[in-house]
Design a protein around this motif. Structure first.
Motif, mmCIF file in Angstrom:
data_model
loop_
_atom_site.group_PDB
_atom_site.id
_atom_site.type_symbol
_atom_site.label_atom_id
_atom_site.label_comp_id
_atom_site.label_asym_id
_atom_site.label_seq_id
_atom_site.Cartn_x
_atom_site.Cartn_y
_atom_site.Cartn_z
ATOM 1 N N PHE A 366 0.989 -1.013 -0.314
ATOM 2 C CA PHE A 366 0.403 0.009 -0.039
ATOM 3 C C PHE A 366 0.890 1.488 0.101
ATOM 4 N N PRO A 368 -0.515 4.923 0.912
ATOM 5 C CA PRO A 368 -1.361 5.707 1.155
ATOM 6 C C PRO A 368 -1.674 7.071 0.806
ATOM 7 N N LEU A 372 3.094 11.068 4.535
ATOM 8 C CA LEU A 372 4.263 10.916 6.023
ATOM 9 C C LEU A 372 2.674 11.443 7.273
ATOM 10 N N ARG A 373 1.726 11.323 6.674
ATOM 11 C CA ARG A 373 0.694 11.237 7.608
ATOM 12 C C ARG A 373 0.109 9.826 7.637
ATOM 13 N N ASN A 374 0.344 8.649 7.100
ATOM 14 C CA ASN A 374 -0.617 8.050 6.503
ATOM 15 C C ASN A 374 0.302 6.795 6.469
ATOM 16 N N ALA A 375 1.449 6.918 6.610
ATOM 17 C CA ALA A 375 2.724 5.793 5.791
ATOM 18 C C ALA A 375 3.838 5.635 6.693
ATOM 19 N N CYS A 376 4.591 6.618 7.833
ATOM 20 C CA CYS A 376 5.235 7.029 8.856
ATOM 21 C C CYS A 376 5.124 7.431 9.720
ATOM 22 N N ALA A 377 6.204 7.300 10.736
ATOM 23 C CA ALA A 377 5.920 7.654 12.228
ATOM 24 C C ALA A 377 6.811 8.959 12.198
ATOM 25 N N PRO A 378 6.047 9.548 12.075
ATOM 26 C CA PRO A 378 7.181 11.323 11.801
ATOM 27 C C PRO A 378 7.943 11.412 12.423
ATOM 28 N N MET A 380 9.884 8.944 13.889
ATOM 29 C CA MET A 380 11.353 8.044 14.544
ATOM 30 C C MET A 380 11.964 8.049 12.658
ATOM 31 N N GLU A 384 14.555 3.531 10.636
ATOM 32 C CA GLU A 384 13.529 2.924 10.684
ATOM 33 C C GLU A 384 12.088 3.087 10.199
ATOM 34 N N PHE A 388 10.055 -0.477 8.188
ATOM 35 C CA PHE A 388 8.367 -0.994 8.152
ATOM 36 C C PHE A 388 8.240 -2.448 7.854
ATOM 37 N N VAL A 424 17.295 8.973 -1.793
ATOM 38 C CA VAL A 424 16.903 9.906 -0.972
ATOM 39 C C VAL A 424 17.305 10.986 -0.316
ATOM 40 N N ARG A 448 10.790 1.813 0.412
ATOM 41 C CA ARG A 448 10.145 0.192 1.021
ATOM 42 C C ARG A 448 9.724 -0.424 0.745
ATOM 43 N N GLU A 449 8.740 -0.053 -0.428
ATOM 44 C CA GLU A 449 7.470 -0.937 -0.386
ATOM 45 C C GLU A 449 7.623 -1.243 -2.024
#
Lengths: 541, 384
Positions: A366, A368, A372-378, A380, A384, A388, A424, A448-449
């Protein structure tokens, strides 16, 4: 009429203009005419609104049509004083006025009803009306307010119980109360921002019918933002179409066909193709099958019912639609954030439930919207966040149980490798991901995906808010995944993106799939008509 | 390479030398120590003003804290004895904090754990101590796990705010414990102070070798180390951090967010209950109202001062244990009320919470500053 120079308009405080203009207009009654001349709004170098001149007659019912991002909201916000236009002027009742804030607009008889409710849920309708006034006395004399309110409601065509708390009202009643509130605040020019998106068709017809009757009596002028041709044809008297910030056309309803309006909305649109798209293997297997799926979002306002949707290996299926027509809910069901109330989602040959082991075994990924809001832990780190998906994987065999110990060394090595491969831009792999730009956050998510083989990829608005170069790169990566054999479901509110990337295009409207066409035969205007809720060419409102 | 020197900020391929990386690592870690220490120092400074306003000497106060908490072998043992339950109580805050939850109901789990241990003790009478004591500990842990785990389940499956729920559950646990101690479990011979029957001498937990402090301290330190390993070195802990960092991202990754929440809250509750178990079996010898000693609330302060890091809980619990141990001495020598230490703890807590907003504000802690070579620094200055 020569527009005020920008600098003069900015320095005149509206309080200095206020007293005489109010005095001149008192007592206020009857519909107001509003006209804009050369209205322009720039954000940096981007012109959200470019030289839009529009005249809305007193007692008119004017519809404003356009795609997402066409400038409709910017236009009404400039009229209402939320934005200071970069150039251009507003005429209210034939007189040029400087509106620098919403209160100024209100005092001139302009009112706006927003897409989302602005009432206080715990207060009654009467309380909501009284506290909305700009000058409420410190101690409210409710007895006399009630008498005044009853007299006011007697003049209104809307029937409402003002003694019930707003929280207990149905959506249609809330919408009526929002409109009544504006009329109570003496609005004689009413802007409605997609007023029917929260209403059932019957409620919508009632509310718009009453407003049209008020406009016909000359009590009110209405400017309605809409996506729905049916509503425009049934209730509006005239229409303007915005496209990419410019006025694309307009005219009287009845003289314009739906095809004319769709052509104005969509314009001439050459379909760009991404280089490197390989031909689809002829008999591809269906990777994702959705049958009779039913679900609703948390508020219960947006039910979806997707009867039949299949995505095959090596194919990008684009789901087009105006924002809020069920695409987000569909993505949430697939991603496991909403539970379906009926029907089935089948990936490969299994009923898909979104559990980690299953999505790993079936190679489902996925991406999304708003990564930053839906696929990451801001907070971390980049390393890291890159871990995921695979931090608990034991080897390449998805059937083996997840590992117990965390291999931080491997995480760090993998992060450095992915950062280099996906280019990146980050200070280090240990920097919090929130410090990265939007394009780089999306690169992290793609890295990542998309690094291991993918069978099904669900992508939602992948390029929203990103700059041009990041957009090209991210789209190329999605096409590369397709070429490698992945089935891709692309949900996007950007029709250009859908047209550019898809092999097949599906349109969602009101939570249903209403149209499907192979990309090679796609006609942007036909798609636009379906997005606007006009599905059967022969049907008439 | 040309591009790299022009934009050292964006450099990802060429990594700085090991010596510079060590400096950067130290800079990053220093922040996590310096800011809480600064908060504590500010707290003591404000408390000094409070003492001066009362006409007392701050220097004398600090001296008494030192003498009462750390200055003699007796004082040290006393501090460590008080630190033991704080270790467990702080873990009950720090473990759920990994999931972004603020659980403040450890006090209830401590009391419930103590009562559960005392309640099961008579039933285990025939067992050898080597089985009976762990069985009591298990019984206490299960009671605490069920209590705080229920808070987690309410959060995960019903969206109930875990902070309020854990606090209210704590009141229920204390009321329930009092009811049992004064009724069903009461020893008829405990007249003035209702207590459960005394735990058999064989089932009492003794002191650690060469100390007067009971084994709760050793197991508490062990629990902190184990909790650190769980959160930092296992995939379970990493999954919990993802869910705490962004629950939507965790859901999209298919992580079992609900089960993680219930598991971590239950583990926290079980550990807090062990504090009650040690208080009963090593200190009081039975369960009575002394169990409600506020360790659960001081544990919240410990966890926040330690920034929810299980390893940092160990020294912080020792420090707070010392401050609490010196309370009696301060009361006697300075003629200050018993609540004085609570004022200090409250001040410290507020300042630690305020200091949470300071992270990332000071350039001196930025790893950036320290990975730049001397040659590159002037280039940066020009570029920015």
């Amino acid at each position: 009429m020569v527009p005020f120079p920008q600098s003069v308009r900015e320095v005149v405080p509206w309080s200095a203009v206020e007293p005489q203009s109010v005095a001149a207009e008192a007592p206020p009654a009857g519909a107001l005419a509003v006209e804009t001349i050369g209205m322009t709004k720039r954000f940096g170098s981007f012109a959200a609104l470019d030289d839009v001149s529009m005249k809305i007659e007193a007692g008119g019912f004017h519809a404003l049509l356009g795609e997402n991002g066409a400038g409709k909201s910017t236009f009404v916000k400039c009229i209402m004083g939320f934005y200071a236009p970069s150039a251009g002027s507003v005429l209210v009742g034939g007189r040029e006025v400087a509106i620098t804030n919403p209160k100024g607009a209100q005092s001139r008889g302009l009112g706006m009803v927003y897409q989302h409710f602005t009432l206080v849920p715990s207060l009654t309708g009467a309380e909501n009306l009284v506290i909305a006034r700009s000058h409420v006395p410190a101690v409210i004399d409710w007895a006399s307010e009630r008498v005044a309110l009853d007299a006011f409601m007697g003049r209104m065509p809307f029937r409402l119980n003002l003694d019930r708390p707003v929280a207990e009202l149905a959506a249609g009643e809330k919408q009526k109360l929002e409109i009544v509130k504006q009329l109570y605040l003496k609005a004689r020019f009413l802007i409605l921002d997609e007023p029917t998106s929260v209403l059932t068709p019957a409620e919508a017809a009632e509310v718009l019918g009453l407003l049209r009757a008020m406009a016909d009596r000359g009590d009110l002028t209405v400017l309605m933002i809409s996506h729905k041709f049916r509503e425009v044809e049934a209730f509006a008297r005239s229409v303007s179409v915005l496209r990419r910030g410019r006025l694309a056309g307009g005219g009287r309803v009845g003289e314009l066909s739906r095809d004319d309006m769709a052509a104005m909305m969509m314009g001439a649109r050459p379909v760009r193709t991404v280089a490197g798209r390989s031909a689809m293997p002829a008999p591809a297997r269906a990777v994702l099958r959705i049958a009779d799926l039913k679900a609703t979002d948390a508020s219960g306002l947006r039910p979806i019912a997707v009867n039949d949707l299949a995505v095959h290996a090596g194919e990008i299926v684009g789901i087009a639609g105006v924002s809020g027509n069920g695409q987000k809910e569909l993505a949430d069901v697939l991603g496991g954030q909403i539970r379906a109330t009926g029907g089935s989602v089948i990936v490969g040959d299994q009923i898909y439930g979104g559990r980690r082991a299953q999505s790993r075994a079936l190679k489902v990924r996925f991406i999304p919207e708003e990564p930053l809001r839906n696929a990451c832990a801001p907070r971390m780190s980049v390393a890291e966040n890159l871990a995921f998906r695979a931090f608990d994987r034991r080897g390449d065999d998805p059937a083996r149980p997840p590992t117990f110990w965390l291999d931080t060394g491997a995480m760090s090595r993998r992060a450095k490798d992915l950062i280099a491969r996906f280019k990146v831009k980050t200070a280090s792999s240990e920097a919090p991901i929130a410090t990265l730009s939007g394009g780089n956050v999306q690169r992290v998510v793609l890295a990542r995906e998309l690094t291991d083989p993918v069978d099904l990829l669900v992508v939602a608005n992948p390029c929203f808010g990103l700059d041009f170069s990041a957009v090209a790169e991210i789209r190329a990566r999605i096409v590369a995944a397709r070429n490698a054999g992945a089935a891709v479901l692309l949900i996007s509110e950007d029709l250009d993106e859908i047209l550019e990337l898809s092999d097949r295009i599906v349109v969602m409207s009101d939570g249903r799939i209403v149209y499907a066409v192979p990309a090679a035969e796609a006609d942007a205007q036909v798609i636009g008509r379906h997005m606007a809720g006009h599905h059967a060419p022969s049907a008439t409102a | 390479m040309v591009a790299d020197t022009a934009h050292p900020d964006l450099d990802s391929a060429g990594s700085p030398s090991p010596a510079l990386q060590v400096r950067a690592w130290i800079a990053r870690r220093t922040e996590a120590v310096a800011i809480p220490l600064g908060a504590v120092a500010t707290g003591f400074a404000l408390f000094s003003l409070f003492l001066i306003a009362l006409g007392k000497s701050p220097a004398g106060f600090l001296d008494l804290i030192y003498r009462g908490g750390f200055g003699s072998p007796f004082a040290l043992q006393n501090s460590l004895q008080r630190a033991a339950p704080l270790l467990f109580a702080a873990l009950c805050v720090a473990l759920p904090a990994r999931l972004g939850l603020v659980v403040i109901g450890g006090e209830g789990a401590i009391v419930l754990g103590g009562v559960a241990a005392a309640a099961i003790a008579p039933a285990l009478a025939g067992l050898p101590p080597v089985l009976g004591i762990p069985a009591m500990a298990l019984c206490a842990a299960l009671a605490g796990a069920a209590w705080i785990g229920a808070v987690g389940a309410l959060r995960a499956y019903r969206g109930v705010n875990e902070t309020i729920a854990s606090l209210l559950m704590s009141y229920i646990a204390i009321a329930l414990s009092n009811h049992l101690i004064e009724g069903l479990l009461r020893d008829p011979s405990s007249l003035n102070k209702p207590s459960t029957r005394a735990i058999a001498e064989a089932f009492r937990v003794g002191p650690m070798p060469g100390m007067k402090v009971h084994w709760g301290l050793g197991f508490g330190v062990l629990a902190c180390v184990a909790a650190w390993v769980l959160t930092e070195r296992t995939t379970l802990g990493f999954a919990a951090r993802i869910a705490g960092g962004n629950v939507r991202a965790a859901q999209i990754q298919g992580l079992p967010v609900g089960r993680l929440i219930v598991g971590f809250t239950a583990l926290g509750g079980a550990l807090a209950a062990l504090a009650g178990f040690f208080e009963v079996t090593a200190v009081h010898g039975n369960a009575n109202a002394s169990l409600v000693a506020g360790y659960g609330y001081t544990g919240i302060l410990v966890a926040f001062l330690a920034r929810q890091n299980p390893l940092a809980i160990v020294p912080v619990a020792f420090l707070l244990g010392g401050i609490e141990a010196s309370g009696g001495l301060i009361q006697r020598r300075m003629q200050l009320p018993d609540a004085t230490v609570l004022v200090l703890e409250g001040l410290l807590f507020v300042l630690v919470l305020m200091s949470e907003t300071l992270y990332g504000r000071y350039k001196v802690f930025s790893p950036h500053l320290w990975t730049r070579t001397r040659a590159a620094a002037p280039v940066m200055a020009v570029a920015s």
